[in-house]
Design a protein around this motif. Sequence first.
Motif, PDB file in Angstrom:
ATOM      1  N   HIS A  78      53.246 112.242   6.165  1.00  0.00           N
ATOM      2  CA  HIS A  78      52.957 111.052   6.980  1.00  0.00           C
ATOM      3  C   HIS A  78      53.622 111.191   8.351  1.00  0.00           C
ATOM      4  CE1 HIS A  78      52.635 106.954   8.330  1.00  0.00           C
ATOM      5  NE2 HIS A  78      51.672 106.827   7.434  1.00  0.00           N
ATOM      6  N   PRO A  79      52.827 111.211   9.429  1.00  0.00           N
ATOM      7  CA  PRO A  79      53.377 111.492  10.757  1.00  0.00           C
ATOM      8  C   PRO A  79      54.435 110.496  11.236  1.00  0.00           C
ATOM      9  CG  PRO A  79      51.006 111.055  10.885  1.00  0.00           C
ATOM     10  CD  PRO A  79      51.380 111.036   9.443  1.00  0.00           C
ATOM     11  N   SER A  80      54.252 109.219  10.964  1.00  0.00           N
ATOM     12  CA  SER A  80      55.236 108.227  11.418  1.00  0.00           C
ATOM     13  C   SER A  80      56.577 108.425  10.729  1.00  0.00           C
ATOM     14  CB  SER A  80      54.728 106.807  11.180  1.00  0.00           C
ATOM     15  OG  SER A  80      53.566 106.554  11.940  1.00  0.00           O
ATOM     16  N   CYS A  81      56.532 108.744   9.451  1.00  0.00           N
ATOM     17  CA  CYS A  81      57.779 108.962   8.701  1.00  0.00           C
ATOM     18  C   CYS A  81      58.435 110.279   9.110  1.00  0.00           C
ATOM     19  CB  CYS A  81      57.535 108.907   7.213  1.00  0.00           C
ATOM     20  SG  CYS A  81      57.117 107.236   6.661  1.00  0.00           S
ATOM     21  N   LEU A  82      57.619 111.302   9.347  1.00  0.00           N
ATOM     22  CA  LEU A  82      58.168 112.572   9.819  1.00  0.00           C
ATOM     23  C   LEU A  82      58.841 112.391  11.170  1.00  0.00           C
ATOM     24  CD1 LEU A  82      55.333 115.060   8.845  1.00  0.00           C
ATOM     25  CD2 LEU A  82      57.636 114.927   7.855  1.00  0.00           C
ATOM     26  N   ALA A  83      58.238 111.604  12.037  1.00  0.00           N
ATOM     27  CA  ALA A  83      58.834 111.365  13.368  1.00  0.00           C
ATOM     28  C   ALA A  83      60.157 110.627  13.243  1.00  0.00           C
ATOM     29  CB  ALA A  83      57.859 110.571  14.235  1.00  0.00           C
ATOM     30  N   LEU A  84      60.236 109.675  12.332  1.00  0.00           N
ATOM     31  CA  LEU A  84      61.488 108.941  12.143  1.00  0.00           C
ATOM     32  C   LEU A  84      62.562 109.839  11.539  1.00  0.00           C
ATOM     33  CD1 LEU A  84      60.090 105.538  10.862  1.00  0.00           C
ATOM     34  CD2 LEU A  84      61.378 105.914  12.981  1.00  0.00           C
TER      35      LEU A  84
END
Length: 88
Positions: A78-84
Amino acid sequence: RRLLESAAAAQAEGRYFGADGDDVLSIAARLEALEPGSAEARSLRLKVAERMAWDAADAPADEAASLVSDCLALVPDHPSCLALRTSE
């Protein structure tokens, strides 16, 4: 169909996870059990993951880390979680 209606109601009330069976995540799991590989269940899990990322962005560090971990366990890429995770 009834499970999708329940999921829509849970979303409308903001019950994405942690409501002991009466949340979007639990409903997605029940749907997946009935229909393995269900596109609807996958979509619901993605919505839960996005909510976890959204909540993590505003949470204290320890809670944010837990939410990001849960998010990535649910949807590993999941891109948003990876970014966080990378911004910790």
